[in-house]
Design a protein around this motif. Structure first.
Motif, PDB file in Angstrom:
ATOM      1  N   ASP A  12      81.254  33.407   5.917  1.00 45.70           N
ATOM      2  CA  ASP A  12      81.036  33.059   7.322  1.00 45.70           C
ATOM      3  C   ASP A  12      81.344  31.588   7.582  1.00 45.70           C
ATOM      4  OD1 ASP A  12      79.092  35.283   9.059  1.00 45.70           O
ATOM      5  OD2 ASP A  12      79.474  35.649   6.953  1.00 45.70           O
ATOM      6  N   LEU A  17      82.384  31.261  11.472  1.00 46.97           N
ATOM      7  CA  LEU A  17      81.919  32.303  12.383  1.00 46.97           C
ATOM      8  C   LEU A  17      80.656  31.891  13.137  1.00 46.97           C
ATOM      9  CD1 LEU A  17      82.465  35.566  10.287  1.00 46.97           C
ATOM     10  CD2 LEU A  17      83.866  34.670  12.152  1.00 46.97           C
ATOM     11  N   ASP A  18      79.785  31.106  12.513  1.00 46.16           N
ATOM     12  CA  ASP A  18      78.554  30.705  13.194  1.00 46.16           C
ATOM     13  C   ASP A  18      78.832  29.941  14.476  1.00 46.16           C
ATOM     14  OD1 ASP A  18      76.895  31.942  11.455  1.00 46.16           O
ATOM     15  OD2 ASP A  18      76.214  30.140  10.418  1.00 46.16           O
ATOM     16  N   ARG A 273      79.684  42.511   4.923  1.00 49.42           N
ATOM     17  CA  ARG A 273      79.272  41.184   4.465  1.00 49.42           C
ATOM     18  C   ARG A 273      78.454  41.273   3.185  1.00 49.42           C
ATOM     19  NH1 ARG A 273      75.008  38.340   8.059  1.00 49.42           N
ATOM     20  NH2 ARG A 273      73.648  39.532   6.661  1.00 49.42           N
ATOM     21  N   VAL A 311      86.480  39.100   8.523  1.00 44.68           N
ATOM     22  CA  VAL A 311      86.587  38.128   9.620  1.00 44.68           C
ATOM     23  C   VAL A 311      87.223  38.780  10.837  1.00 44.68           C
ATOM     24  CG1 VAL A 311      87.681  35.976  10.365  1.00 44.68           C
ATOM     25  CG2 VAL A 311      86.600  36.120   8.108  1.00 44.68           C
ATOM     26  N   MET A 314      84.669  40.936  12.507  1.00 48.06           N
ATOM     27  CA  MET A 314      83.681  40.146  13.225  1.00 48.06           C
ATOM     28  C   MET A 314      84.250  39.617  14.536  1.00 48.06           C
ATOM     29  SD  MET A 314      80.611  39.992  12.172  1.00 48.06           S
ATOM     30  CE  MET A 314      80.192  38.619  13.255  1.00 48.06           C
TER      31      MET A 314
END
Length: 402
Positions: A12, A17-18, A273, A311, A314
């Motif tokens: 992540d 991604l956060d 994940r 990814v 997501m």
């Protein structure tokens, strides 16, 4: 010259991604993860091995205390949070186990959503507050033994018995593969009416109603830490106001499935994940031929491919969440998310299994459990074939279902 980090980077963090989420959304995800880490993740391999969920009602109450049940619905004790927040919760729940996410999803996105969207004000007041706290459990009865992908052919019937608008309804039939079925206090059951005009209607069936039984389905090799049941209705008599007044035809139950499929698109990325993390940890520590297997090109190729698909999945989930929060999402877009993300999550789990070698089939690691669970997620709430045809029809304008 620096060769970059030798200890490795969290997937992540590598993809930043956060940064796609607000501080509040990250806090919600962290709260769900803490609950899972403390109460479920250490125990779920044993539950899976035993094929049982020891205290589902207690677990549901814990989810209610955290505000997860119907969290994307408004009013009646529900949190009314954005769809993206709900998606992040689904990812954390399924990173723990698909069966745990299914438990919450069926409660909130199928049973509660059906009542919230199609129920009368009296029905909403009667059922939703208790369902939001987890004190009351619901299930959703659509699938039948002989009618899965084609619910229009359902055999469960509902006939009127009496005169006028206050005539009772009498239901007969059965439903299969119903999550939460044998622990539910109320079942949302879809049936074909026998009176003219014939149509599909939804009914709220309290579990205590005479003629209603729910037997747990055993001998599953997938979603083993989940309650799955067969519902049987034999001359189940319901009052006139048991019917969901705003749902007529297949559009009702199918819209509920679309709601649940959205959560699956996020949840599958939780399984992905977890599998990717397990493979990374193993590749960094397992040594063969004098060094960690993560130092070999073939292993790195697997890890890089897994990362890329995670990814991309997501990013698709986040995009769908923003469309849903804007009120612009379509059924076809949800099908795209469910089709792609579950399919890729299953491939990630399978690839992770190969990195772990023989240890990959041990419940000491989460990988084989995720892989087995995802085999069910791949086909429930719309098989690969059904979602493919939904997208094919959207692209070509041609209906290829028949």
């Amino acid at each position: 010259m620096s060769r970059g980090p030798r200890t490795g980077v969290d997937p992540d963090r590598l993809a930043a991604l956060d940064g796609l989420f607000t501080a509040e959304q990250r806090q919600i995800a962290a709260a769900v993860r803490r609950l899972c880490d403390a109460e479920i993740t250490p125990k779920v391999p044993l539950w899976f091995e035993a094929g049982e969920l020891p205290d589902p009602r207690g677990l549901m109450r814990q989810f209610g205390e955290l505000g997860l049940l119907g969290m994307h619905l408004s009013g009646y004790g529900c949190a009314g949070l954005p769809a993206t927040d709900y998606g992040l919760a689904c990812r954390e729940l399924e990173a723990c186990d698909s069966g745990i996410r299914s438990m919450v999803s069926v409660q909130g996105s199928l049973a509660m959503y059906a009542i919230w969207r199609f129920g009368s004000e009296e029905q909403k007041q009667q059922w939703l507050p208790g369902m939001a706290t987890g004190e009351t459990i619901g299930c959703f009865g659509l699938t039948e033994a002989d009618h899965g992908s084609d619910p229009a052919g359902m055999q469960t019937s509902a006939r009127r018995d009496g005169q006028g608008e206050q005539a009772d309804w009498v239901l007969n039939g059965s439903k299969m593969w119903i999550t939460n079925g044998s622990i539910a206090d109320v079942a949302v059951v879809w049936a074909q009416t026998t009176d003219s005009p014939r149509d599909i209607r939804g009914f709220l069936v309290p579990a205590s109603t005479p003629g209603f039984t729910a037997g747990e389905i055993a001998h599953k090799l997938s979603l083993r830490a989940s309650v799955t049941a067969e519902l049987v209705l034999q001359d189940v008599r319901l009052p006139a106001d048991a019917v969901l007044p705003a749902a007529t035809g297949l559009a009702g139950p199918l819209s509920c499935l679309t709601e649940a499929r959205y959560g699956i698109a996020w949840g599958a990325m939780g399984s992905a994940r977890s599998s990717l993390h397990a493979a990374l940890d193993y590749a960094r520590s397992r040594e063969q031929f004098g060094k960690p297997i993560g130092g070999f090109q073939l292993t790195q190729a697997k890890l890089a491919d897994m990362l890329a698909e995670y990814v991309k999945g997501m990013l698709l989930a986040v995009h769908l969440g923003r469309l849903k929060d804007a009120g612009e999402i379509t059924t076809e877009q949800v099908s795209l998310g469910k089709l792609n993300n579950v399919r890729e999550a299953l491939q990630i789990a399978r690839t992770a299994r190969t990195i772990l070698g023989a240890n990959g089939i041990s419940l000491e690691y989460p990988v084989i459990r995720h892989a087995a669970n995802l085999e069910s997620v791949l086909t429930y709430e719309g098989t690969v074939e059904m979602h493919t045809l939904i997208l094919g029809q959207a692209l070509t304008g041609q209906n290829a279902f028949r």
